[in-house]
Design a protein around this motif. Structure first.
Motif, PDB file in Angstrom:
ATOM      1  N   PRO A  45       0.884  -1.327   0.242  1.00  0.00           N
ATOM      2  CA  PRO A  45       0.035   0.064   0.024  1.00  0.00           C
ATOM      3  C   PRO A  45       0.983   1.202  -0.010  1.00  0.00           C
ATOM      4  O   PRO A  45       2.002   1.138   0.414  1.00  0.00           O
ATOM      5  N   CYS A  46       0.076   2.431  -0.408  1.00  0.00           N
ATOM      6  CA  CYS A  46       1.094   3.596  -0.593  1.00  0.00           C
ATOM      7  C   CYS A  46       1.359   4.070   0.747  1.00  0.00           C
ATOM      8  O   CYS A  46       2.429   5.043   1.065  1.00  0.00           O
ATOM      9  N   GLY A  47       0.290   3.990   1.830  1.00  0.00           N
ATOM     10  CA  GLY A  47       0.599   4.349   3.181  1.00  0.00           C
ATOM     11  C   GLY A  47       0.113   5.896   3.564  1.00  0.00           C
ATOM     12  O   GLY A  47      -0.060   6.159   4.503  1.00  0.00           O
ATOM     13  N   THR A  48      -0.295   6.714   2.327  1.00  0.00           N
ATOM     14  CA  THR A  48      -0.530   7.977   2.678  1.00  0.00           C
ATOM     15  C   THR A  48      -1.857   8.362   1.947  1.00  0.00           C
ATOM     16  O   THR A  48      -2.340   9.735   2.222  1.00  0.00           O
ATOM     17  N   CYS A  49      -2.757   7.449   1.462  1.00  0.00           N
ATOM     18  CA  CYS A  49      -3.940   7.951   0.773  1.00  0.00           C
ATOM     19  C   CYS A  49      -4.905   7.870   1.732  1.00  0.00           C
ATOM     20  O   CYS A  49      -4.697   7.029   3.037  1.00  0.00           O
ATOM     21  N   PRO A  50      -6.200   8.480   1.626  1.00  0.00           N
ATOM     22  CA  PRO A  50      -7.170   8.322   2.703  1.00  0.00           C
ATOM     23  C   PRO A  50      -7.485   7.095   3.034  1.00  0.00           C
ATOM     24  O   PRO A  50      -7.840   6.880   4.186  1.00  0.00           O
ATOM     25  N   ASP A  51      -7.665   5.992   2.256  1.00  0.00           N
ATOM     26  CA  ASP A  51      -7.798   4.630   2.653  1.00  0.00           C
ATOM     27  C   ASP A  51      -6.691   4.162   3.602  1.00  0.00           C
ATOM     28  O   ASP A  51      -7.073   3.457   4.695  1.00  0.00           O
ATOM     29  N   CYS A  52      -5.684   4.387   3.448  1.00  0.00           N
ATOM     30  CA  CYS A  52      -4.483   3.984   4.014  1.00  0.00           C
ATOM     31  C   CYS A  52      -4.399   4.583   5.538  1.00  0.00           C
ATOM     32  O   CYS A  52      -4.416   3.967   6.429  1.00  0.00           O
ATOM     33  N   VAL A  53      -4.740   5.842   5.364  1.00  0.00           N
ATOM     34  CA  VAL A  53      -4.708   6.605   6.625  1.00  0.00           C
ATOM     35  C   VAL A  53      -5.935   6.111   7.526  1.00  0.00           C
ATOM     36  O   VAL A  53      -5.597   6.155   8.843  1.00  0.00           O
ATOM     37  N   ARG A  54      -6.834   5.702   7.118  1.00  0.00           N
ATOM     38  CA  ARG A  54      -8.043   5.233   7.719  1.00  0.00           C
ATOM     39  C   ARG A  54      -7.828   3.638   8.146  1.00  0.00           C
ATOM     40  O   ARG A  54      -8.798   3.048   8.816  1.00  0.00           O
ATOM     41  N   GLY A  55      -6.731   3.338   7.832  1.00  0.00           N
ATOM     42  CA  GLY A  55      -6.324   1.792   8.322  1.00  0.00           C
ATOM     43  C   GLY A  55      -7.058   0.692   7.314  1.00  0.00           C
ATOM     44  O   GLY A  55      -7.100  -0.287   7.848  1.00  0.00           O
ATOM     45  N   ARG A  56      -7.305   1.273   5.925  1.00  0.00           N
ATOM     46  CA  ARG A  56      -7.789   0.515   4.913  1.00  0.00           C
ATOM     47  C   ARG A  56      -6.848  -0.165   3.880  1.00  0.00           C
ATOM     48  O   ARG A  56      -7.204   0.283   2.759  1.00  0.00           O
ATOM     49  N   MET A  57      -5.744  -0.294   4.326  1.00  0.00           N
ATOM     50  CA  MET A  57      -4.576  -0.630   3.270  1.00  0.00           C
ATOM     51  C   MET A  57      -4.722  -1.714   2.465  1.00  0.00           C
ATOM     52  O   MET A  57      -4.336  -1.724   1.131  1.00  0.00           O
ATOM     53  N   THR A  58      -5.716  -2.588   2.604  1.00  0.00           N
ATOM     54  CA  THR A  58      -6.013  -3.642   1.589  1.00  0.00           C
ATOM     55  C   THR A  58      -6.629  -2.898   0.486  1.00  0.00           C
ATOM     56  O   THR A  58      -6.647  -3.729  -0.708  1.00  0.00           O
ATOM     57  N   VAL A  59      -7.223  -1.877   0.622  1.00  0.00           N
ATOM     58  CA  VAL A  59      -8.277  -1.558  -0.618  1.00  0.00           C
ATOM     59  C   VAL A  59      -7.463   0.033  -1.071  1.00  0.00           C
ATOM     60  O   VAL A  59      -7.934   0.593  -1.675  1.00  0.00           O
TER      61      VAL A  59
END
Length: 347
Positions: free
Chosen positions: A89-103
């Motif tokens: 995962p990129c680690g910085t997008c809104p999904d990653c920031v919200r803990g949704r790294m799988t998407v």
């Protein structure tokens, strides 16, 4: 060094290549084991839209650090035994920031965007290190077992989403390596009973002999829906996991589920047949929940290693074949034929 490099569908070559040199932010590892999976077979036969050839494939990677580039965080050093995440995962997008790294919409992958583990050496890219995706292998866990942490991490994600819990009756549809891992993880999570359903009798017998489900149901010989209902006194299963790329399995899963049951569409469908029809009244009146499950996060990989190390999810006996890189095409045939549970490659 020797590598298995994909050039085009049906064209996977064992080739000589220069050893990679780590640049700043990269770690070079000697690959000790890289396990194979059904995705490798799909790549061999059809390629993949994220994979631009030529590319060294292989994404279930465990090895030993031999060199650390400059500006690498984490205190890594030569000799460290490590497992590498596959989905990055990129680690910085809104999904990653919200803990949704799988998407993560910006996700990249080892063996697709970066050269993978069917090689004697590889470099772990900075993108992996930025999301804490290089994991120390616990003491007592071998390289082959550690390579199975990647598919187990995907199973951990799927069962967390489905909420597999104490006293659940769980049905796993598909007796491949992923199905076997689902059986074992469901037990580790406290499931009351776990049933394994598979169309292929020989595959079912092979896997059931290893993971010992509470019942093994051959769907080509009996009506699997009726069998699940009999096993649950007519109630159905609390959780049904379709660990197979089958639209029919997804449709039938709804009829195997108990009221308020959860259905995990774990196995994706073929790209040319992605649609199914289902009885939405079953979902409505029985208050069913249908969930997707896509890959794993770095945190899932760490949990998978912990589960293996603690003995909660044994994987050593799921590895039925250990081959060398020179036997890579034999490994592909074994996986495609269903004659193996898990095949690992030692470069």
């Amino acid at each position: 060094m020797r590598v298995a490099r994909f050039h085009a569908p049906g064209d996977l070559r064992l080739e000589d290549a220069d050893e990679p040199v780590p640049r700043p932010g990269e770690v070079k590892i000697r690959v000790r084991q890289c396990s194979t999976c059904g995705t490798d077979v799909k790549i061999f036969n059809h390629g993949h839209h994220h994979l631009v050839p030529p590319r060294v494939i292989g994404h279930e990677i465990a090895g030993e650090i031999v060199e650390v580039g400059s500006d690498v965080p984490g205190g890594w050093s030569a000799g460290d035994r490590v497992q590498v995440i596959a989905a990055v995962p990129c680690g910085t997008c809104p999904d990653c920031v919200r803990g949704r790294m799988t998407v993560c919409p910006n996700q990249t992958s080892m063996g697709y965007h970066y050269d993978g583990g069917f090689a004697e050496y590889l470099v772990v890219p900075p993108a992996v290190l930025r999301v804490d995706g290089l994991n120390r292998i616990p003491d007592g866990v071998g390289f082959a077992e550690a390579s199975v942490a990647e598919p187990l991490a995907c199973v951990v994600n799927g069962q967390e989403l489905a909420g597999v819990a104490t006293d659940d009756d769980v049905v796993v549809v598909g007796a491949g390596p992923i199905g076997c891992l689902h059986v074992r993880l469901a037990r580790a999570r406290g499931a009351r009973r776990v049933f394994l359903v598979e169309l292929n009798r020989s595959r079912l017998d092979m896997s059931a002999a290893v993971v010992e489900p509470d019942a093994a149901v051959c769907g080509s010989e009996v009506d699997a829906i009726d069998e699940v209902r009999k096993l649950t006194d007519g109630r159905g299963a609390d959780v049904v996991i379709t660990a197979a790329a089958s639209g029919a399995a997804q449709r039938e899963a709804l009829r195997m589920a108990a009221r308020s049951g959860r259905i995990s569409f774990f196995g994706g469908l073929p790209k040319d047949r992605p649609r199914i029809s289902l009885d939405s009244n079953l979902v409505h009146y029985r208050e069913l929940t249908i969930l997707g499950a896509n890959g794993s996060s770095p945190a899932h990989n760490k949990r998978a290693l912990e589960l293996i190390a603690a003995g909660w999810v044994p994987v050593h006996d799921l590895i039925t074949h250990r081959l060398r890189l020179t036997e890579f095409h034999d490994a592909i045939e074994l996986v495609a034929s269903g004659q193996a549970i898990k095949v690992t490659i030692e470069p």
